[in-house]
Design a protein around this motif. Structure first.
Motif, short mmCIF file in Angstrom:
data_model
loop_
_atom_site.label_atom_id
_atom_site.label_comp_id
_atom_site.label_asym_id
_atom_site.label_seq_id
_atom_site.Cartn_x
_atom_site.Cartn_y
_atom_site.Cartn_z
N ARG A 168 3.86 5.50 15.64
CA ARG A 168 2.95 6.04 15.23
C ARG A 168 2.75 7.89 16.00
O ARG A 168 2.50 7.80 17.12
N ASN A 223 0.42 -1.61 -0.22
CA ASN A 223 -0.17 -0.18 -0.03
C ASN A 223 0.79 1.40 -0.15
O ASN A 223 0.13 2.18 0.06
N LEU A 224 2.50 1.46 -0.50
CA LEU A 224 2.57 2.63 -0.08
C LEU A 224 3.69 2.91 -1.30
O LEU A 224 4.01 2.83 -2.39
N PHE A 270 5.12 -4.19 9.22
CA PHE A 270 4.86 -4.80 8.52
C PHE A 270 5.36 -6.22 8.43
O PHE A 270 5.88 -5.90 9.05
N PHE A 295 -5.83 2.59 3.51
CA PHE A 295 -4.72 4.08 3.37
C PHE A 295 -4.95 4.25 2.24
O PHE A 295 -4.60 5.89 1.61
N ILE A 320 5.36 7.66 6.25
CA ILE A 320 4.02 7.22 6.23
C ILE A 320 4.32 8.79 5.74
O ILE A 320 3.32 9.21 4.17
N ASN A 331 7.40 0.27 10.60
CA ASN A 331 6.78 1.13 9.86
C ASN A 331 7.47 2.56 11.38
O ASN A 331 7.65 3.73 10.41
N ASP A 370 4.28 0.62 15.50
CA ASP A 370 3.53 -0.44 14.41
C ASP A 370 4.51 -0.59 13.06
O ASP A 370 5.52 -0.01 12.87
N SER A 380 0.33 -3.80 7.91
CA SER A 380 0.13 -3.67 9.10
C SER A 380 0.12 -4.58 10.10
O SER A 380 -1.32 -5.25 9.75
N PRO A 440 -6.48 3.48 11.01
CA PRO A 440 -6.50 1.77 9.61
C PRO A 440 -7.49 1.10 10.85
O PRO A 440 -7.89 1.30 10.72
N ASP A 458 -6.44 -2.59 0.88
CA ASP A 458 -5.33 -3.41 2.17
C ASP A 458 -6.15 -4.25 2.56
O ASP A 458 -5.95 -5.56 2.21
N ARG A 467 -8.71 9.69 11.19
CA ARG A 467 -9.03 8.40 10.62
C ARG A 467 -7.88 7.73 11.37
O ARG A 467 -7.11 7.85 11.42
N GLU A 525 -2.93 9.79 11.99
CA GLU A 525 -2.23 9.21 12.74
C GLU A 525 -1.11 8.20 11.51
O GLU A 525 -1.60 7.09 11.55
N ASN A 526 -0.25 8.19 11.87
CA ASN A 526 1.05 7.08 10.74
C ASN A 526 2.45 8.14 11.35
O ASN A 526 2.93 8.40 11.98
#
Ligand code: X2X
Length: 340
Positions: A158, A42-43, A246, A202, A223, A155, A244, A99, A181, A81, A179, A218-219
């Protein structure tokens, strides 16, 4: 995947007449890979996850002498995702890096590393995830039908960004449209902090911030950088509320079909790449605050105590200890110290 790849068929079709083989059936070229694994994530391509995964793919092609090929589909090209998680289970794709928060929709205990304010630093994180916590989670993922490589990819811790106000204490979370995940733990944690969380893939984050469907997200900082979230946010509060990572998960049947020598070539290449990727994220984080400030984000560093107190008051820790079970919880606490 022991089959002629589409590309090999096309190549054979083109090559056949030139080689004087017109009229014969399609023939696989000797150099076509025997095993092709599609890997979705997803990145954006610029994230260290994609940079280092491409290195691993190159290493695998060489070490397998062309027998195995990893094709990378970054940036939600194959879906969000939830889609990719379904595809990697069904075999539509062979690999995915969700994640841990997202894996938990299949194997609930996978969210255990995301317990709020559990890890003090990266020494604790990697000791736990390369050790008994990671092994416990991998066994649970396997029961849910997913193989995984031993090393988790980073990751990060966050942080919270908003378009409305900086978060300085838990009180600033009140009714914040944020927002998170697609993960029950994230929803529960932000409700516990008094916010109004919404789960979105995402792939929807940038546009939902831009159109003010939500005011916050929040990330980890890398990211925020690679997905250019600073373009649609004003404040960045270094809340460090969740660590977090992956998981590199694989379709079980595709993995079992792979000969042992290719299994070890692939596993070694991805695990070595994971260690380099962890280092990349650490370096990116060190430079990220200055970079994001220069891009216009106002950065502040809230103390964690009001957030922890709000979570305790909402019974967050006792509730999730119950959900994860005593065994998993005590494994986590053997690395972090007492949490609940
Ligand atoms: O969706 C997110 O926020 C991200 C990129 O951190 C995950 O994959 C969980």
């Amino acid at each position: 995947m022991t089959h002629l790849t589409r590309r090999a068929l096309l190549r054979a079709a083109v090559a056949a007449p030139l080689a004087g083989l017109a009229g014969t059936s399609l023939i696989a070229r000797a150099d076509a890979p025997q095993f092709v694994f599609k890997y979705g994530n997803n990145l954006p391509l610029t994230h260290p996850l994609n940079v280092r995964a491409q290195e691993a793919a190159n290493q695998i092609r060489e070490a397998s002498k062309g027998r195995m090929e990893i094709r990378i589909f970054p940036n939600n090209q194959l879906g969000g995702d939830t889609d990719m998680l379904a595809q990697v289970r069904s075999g539509g794709i062979e690999m995915f890096t969700p994640s841990a928060l997202v894996v938990s929709t299949l194997a609930p205990v996978a969210a255990i590393n995301a317990i709020g304010f559990a890890f003090k630093d990266y020494d604790q994180v990697w000791a736990a995830m390369d050790g008994k916590v990671g092994a416990y989670v991998r066994a649970a993922m396997q029961k849910a039908g997913l193989e995984s490589f031993p090393k988790m990819w980073d990751n990060g811790f966050r942080e919270t960004t908003t378009s409305t106000r900086p978060i300085t204490t838990a009180a600033d979370m009140h009714s914040l449209k944020i927002r998170v995940p697609v993960s029950p733990l994230s929803i529960d944690m932000f409700k516990g902090l008094g916010a109004s969380p919404t789960s979105l893939q995402f792939s929807e984050v940038y546009s939902s911030l831009q159109t003010h469907i939500v005011d916050a997200q929040e990330n980890p900082l890398p990211i925020v950088q690679v997905a250019k979230l600073y373009e649609v946010q004003k404040y960045c509060s270094l809340t460090n509320h969740i660590w977090d990572g992956f998981w590199f998960v694989l379709n079980q049947r595709a993995w079992q079909r792979l000969p042992k020598d290719l299994q070890s070539i692939a596993s070694d290449a991805f695990d070595q790449a994971a260690l380099r990727q962890r280092d990349d994220v650490r370096k990116l984080n060190e430079a990220a605050v200055a970079d994001l400030q220069s891009k216009g984000l106002a950065i502040n560093r809230p103390a964690p105590d009001t957030f922890r107190a709000a979570l305790r008051q909402a019974n967050f820790y006792t509730e999730w200890k119950g959900k994860f079970g005593d065994q998993a919880w005590s494994l986590l606490e053997s690395y972090t110290g007492k949490l609940a």
